[in-house]
Design an enzyme around this catalytic site. Sequence first.
Site, PDB file in Angstrom:
ATOM      1  N   GLU A 170       0.793  -1.239   0.000  1.00 33.90           N
ATOM      2  CA  GLU A 170       0.000   0.000   0.000  1.00 33.90           C
ATOM      3  C   GLU A 170       0.826   1.290   0.000  1.00 33.90           C
ATOM      4  O   GLU A 170       0.650   2.158   0.853  1.00 33.90           O
ATOM      5  CB  GLU A 170      -0.962  -0.001   1.204  1.00 33.90           C
ATOM      6  CG  GLU A 170      -1.889  -1.204   1.206  1.00 33.90           C
ATOM      7  CD  GLU A 170      -2.855  -1.234   2.385  1.00 33.90           C
ATOM      8  OE1 GLU A 170      -2.715  -0.409   3.309  1.00 33.90           O
ATOM      9  OE2 GLU A 170      -3.747  -2.102   2.380  1.00 33.90           O
ATOM     10  N   GLU A 200      -5.534 -11.332  -0.792  1.00 30.01           N
ATOM     11  CA  GLU A 200      -6.360 -11.119   0.417  1.00 30.01           C
ATOM     12  C   GLU A 200      -7.842 -11.133   0.041  1.00 30.01           C
ATOM     13  O   GLU A 200      -8.576 -10.178   0.285  1.00 30.01           O
ATOM     14  CB  GLU A 200      -6.008  -9.780   1.069  1.00 30.01           C
ATOM     15  CG  GLU A 200      -4.536  -9.623   1.386  1.00 30.01           C
ATOM     16  CD  GLU A 200      -4.199  -8.324   2.112  1.00 30.01           C
ATOM     17  OE1 GLU A 200      -5.082  -7.719   2.732  1.00 30.01           O
ATOM     18  OE2 GLU A 200      -3.028  -7.916   2.042  1.00 30.01           O
TER      19      GLU A 200
HETATM   20  C1  GLA Z   1      -4.680  -4.826   4.481  1.00 32.54           C
HETATM   21  C2  GLA Z   1      -3.411  -5.545   4.863  1.00 32.54           C
HETATM   22  C3  GLA Z   1      -3.693  -6.832   5.572  1.00 32.54           C
HETATM   23  C4  GLA Z   1      -4.783  -6.697   6.616  1.00 32.54           C
HETATM   24  C5  GLA Z   1      -5.990  -6.093   5.995  1.00 32.54           C
HETATM   25  C6  GLA Z   1      -7.088  -5.928   7.006  1.00 32.54           C
HETATM   26  O1  GLA Z   1      -5.287  -5.352   3.405  1.00 32.54           O
HETATM   27  O2  GLA Z   1      -2.577  -5.804   3.776  1.00 32.54           O
HETATM   28  O3  GLA Z   1      -2.523  -7.283   6.192  1.00 32.54           O
HETATM   29  O4  GLA Z   1      -4.320  -5.940   7.695  1.00 32.54           O
HETATM   30  O5  GLA Z   1      -5.657  -4.810   5.503  1.00 32.54           O
HETATM   31  O6  GLA Z   1      -7.240  -7.069   7.764  1.00 32.54           O
END
Ligand code: GLA
Length: 358
Positions: free
Chosen positions: A154, A262
Amino acid sequence: MPQRTIFLLSIFIFTACNRTGEPAASLAEKYSAYFPIGVAISKAHMEGHDTVLIKKHFASITAENDMKPERTINKNGEFTFGAGDQIASFASENDIMARGHTLVWYNQTDEWFYRDSMGNLLSKEKMLERLEWYIGEVLDHYRGKVYAWDVVNEAIAYEPDKMFREDIDWFRICGPEYIEKAFVYAREADPEVKLFYNDYNLIDPVKAEKVYKMVKDFQERGIPIDGIGMQGHWTLEDVTAENLSKSIDLFASLGLEVQITELDVSIYPFYHNIAEEYLPKEKRAFTDEIEQMQAKKYAEIFRVLREKSDKVTNVTFWGLADNNTWLSNYFVKGRTDYPLLFDTEYQPKSAFEAIMNF
Ligand code: GLA
């Protein structure tokens, strides 16, 4: 027994098992010709029924939190690998691959990391030295145990007219250089491990284009990178076959691997980067209708991922079952979400069947 009878019998068993809630087939096996299917876990998942489901359905794991800087190192600069090690051992004992998540992130990194003993922000030179040291130690520790790292998480701005997130200590101290340096240090520390840039909302063409530009520039200057992690925190509305395909193709056009790192599909129309006070507060029950909508959305996502399995090298869910998901309580306090494949009782949902039946 004649082959046709065996075939009909297995269909019968599959359907019967699904009715009683126990899936007959393994998700990981079903997808073994396409890509490893993964799940994010914490220490709590390594006991009880969670382990049964994880071993049966998943070929890859990611530590949900336990390999992030705030867990890996304490404020005396001592490494605290305990929980991360347990997850890495669980993976190797069960012949499961492990992804590393994450080395550099503005979040879940303690304040001291950016500061000297007097509490002042480090100079750029000292910050990069600390970064090189940290990455070197962590990669050395997990060498051979983790096959890929989300090196930077990010770093790109969500505002369309801005390239990088600037309101974070990494950028305040180093400008954008911390990003490329992290990749260089990671490659130096472990020439074998795969290096990923990971971010959310990469189905948004504007944000995807920014990542593309950054990586193209890296490649032109010889900065090492192997892939893009599309986090995949999606909703019933935002992800489509079209925007997902376009982003995968865009990243793959750079010769990179793409991983969905994710994945979850919220039943709420939450929007990234909106303050809690402005988010819609309505609560939804997980009705049959919503369950079907979610199953359709998962089917659409996985159809694209299978079609693009020459480019997609891992698909990881951000959690195992709806009883334990960051989405409940996170955007709106007290709001329960149902984003995963298994319900709160660990039973497979329609979404599970939707991605198994193709
Ligand atoms: C982001 C992070 C993850 C996690 C999510 C929320 O996507 O990359 O590690 O913390 O937020 O759970």
